[in-house]
Design an enzyme around this catalytic site. Structure first.
Site, PDB file in Angstrom:
ATOM      1  CE  LYS A 181       4.592  -4.840  12.304  1.00  0.00           C
ATOM      2  NZ  LYS A 181       3.525  -4.274  11.450  1.00  0.00           N
TER       3      LYS A 181
ATOM      4  CG  HIS B 263       6.950  -2.301   2.211  1.00  0.00           C
ATOM      5  ND1 HIS B 263       6.834  -1.202   3.026  1.00  0.00           N
ATOM      6  CD2 HIS B 263       5.728  -2.876   2.169  1.00  0.00           C
ATOM      7  CE1 HIS B 263       5.595  -1.103   3.451  1.00  0.00           C
ATOM      8  NE2 HIS B 263       4.890  -2.101   2.949  1.00  0.00           N
TER       9      HIS B 263
ATOM     10  CG  MET C 110      -1.862  -1.225   1.172  1.00  0.00           C
ATOM     11  SD  MET C 110      -3.424  -0.981   2.021  1.00  0.00           S
ATOM     12  CE  MET C 110      -2.878  -0.732   3.675  1.00  0.00           C
TER      13      MET C 110
HETATM   14  O1  PAF Z   1      -0.132  -5.885   3.810  1.00  0.00           O
HETATM   15  C1  PAF Z   1      -0.524  -4.962   3.070  1.00  0.00           C
HETATM   16  O2  PAF Z   1       0.178  -3.965   2.846  1.00  0.00           O
HETATM   17  C2  PAF Z   1      -1.908  -5.045   2.446  1.00  0.00           C
HETATM   18  O3  PAF Z   1      -2.810  -5.664   3.306  1.00  0.00           O
HETATM   19  C3  PAF Z   1      -1.904  -5.725   1.076  1.00  0.00           C
HETATM   20  C4  PAF Z   1      -1.479  -7.171   1.172  1.00  0.00           C
HETATM   21  C5  PAF Z   1      -0.962  -4.986   0.138  1.00  0.00           C
HETATM   22  C6  PAF Z   1      -3.312  -5.694   0.482  1.00  0.00           C
HETATM   23  O4  PAF Z   1      -3.761  -4.391   0.311  1.00  0.00           O
END
Ligand code: PAF
Length: 273
Positions: A146, A34, A27
């Site tokens: 997490k 990430h 997101m």
């Molecule tokens: O973990 C996230 O950032 C969100 O829940 C995801 C998997 C991108 C779905 O919107």
């Protein structure tokens, strides 16, 4: 690095790729957590695609959807420097229409813990993940441990719907002092950040207690809650890898989960045992 907003263009691009495709759905507001998913994907696949989409259906009315941090320029730089081949940033109106089927997550696993106060949250997560997996058709999709309940439900959906993508779990990334990385950490002021450390400390204490032979879940929860008295603990729960609550730790099949509010910021953390 290519950037796509259009669904049909990314589908065309995907079709043009020969080799394994790693996919990291996000997101945005990318942090080192990430980055480690992306690095995992880049290392183990011929191509990596990242999506950035703040999915409205996983937020409940009144939650921080409008406040959710947006850092598009920085996110794109991170992707480019990490060797991502393409970023997919769809418009909400292209992803959702007014009338459409949605996925309902299994209630006994989705309306507990993270889903207890947010009953439709995981319906929204599964719906967007299914849409994204269908658009990208990746070989492997990467999710952090997490968000362990999310990971469990996504794996369960992939199995139940016979999806061809492998769901790959990735380790939790922490700051040096132990705080688990989260896009929401930026909301913490200095004092709150110090208090937030009690979450990872309590998991370390539980780990030490287990090394001394304490496997009783009530005793472990007690040890942890004593360490987190300065914050507002929402739950401390211990489950097996199928997300059933358990009374005794079973090694290699248990997860200790914590959710707590520090000031106005809700944080989660966990320990896989
Ligand atoms: O973990 C996230 O950032 C969100 O829940 C995801 C998997 C991108 C779905 O919107």
């Amino acid at each position: 690095m290519k950037i796509f907003n259009d669904i049909f263009k990314i589908i065309e691009y995907r079709k043009s790729l020969n080799g394994s495709i790693g996919f990291v759905p996000t997101m945005g507001a990318l942090h080192n957590g990430h980055l480690s998913l992306i690095q995992n994907s880049v290392k183990n696949n011929d191509f990596t695609i990242v999506s950035i989409f703040v999915n409205p259906t996983q937020f409940l009315p009144g939650e921080d959807l409008d406040k959710y941090p947006k850092r598009e320029t920085a996110d794109l730089k991170i992707c480019e420097f990490s060797g991502v081949d393409a970023v997919f940033m769809p418009k909400k109106s292209d992803i959702y229409s007014d009338e459409e089927p949605t996925i309902i997550a299994p209630a006994q696993k989705a309306y507990i813990l993270e889903g207890f106060e947010r009953p439709t949250h995981f319906d929204g997560v599964l719906t967007i993940v299914l849409k994204l997996l269908n658009i990208i058709s990746p070989t492997n999709a990467y999710f952090g441990k997490k968000d362990s309940q999310q990971l469990y439900l996504i794996k369960n959906m992939a199995q139940s719907f016979f999806l061809k993508t492998n769901i790959i779990p990735c380790e939790i990334v922490r700051e040096e002092d132990g705080l688990a990385l989260s896009s929401r950490n930026i909301y913490l002021d200095l004092e709150e950040r110090k208090k937030a450390l009690s979450i990872s400390k309590s998991l370390k204490l539980a780990s030490k207690a287990m090394m001394k032979g304490e496997f009783d879940c009530t005793s472990l929860k007690q040890i942890m809650s004593e360490t987190m008295q300065s914050i507002d603990v929402e739950y401390i729960e211990i489950v097996n890898r199928n997300f059933d609550k358990i009374d005794k730790i079973v090694l290699k099949n248990s997860i200790i989960l914590i959710a707590a509010k520090v000031g106005a910021t809700r944080l989660i953390d966990n320990l896989w045992i």
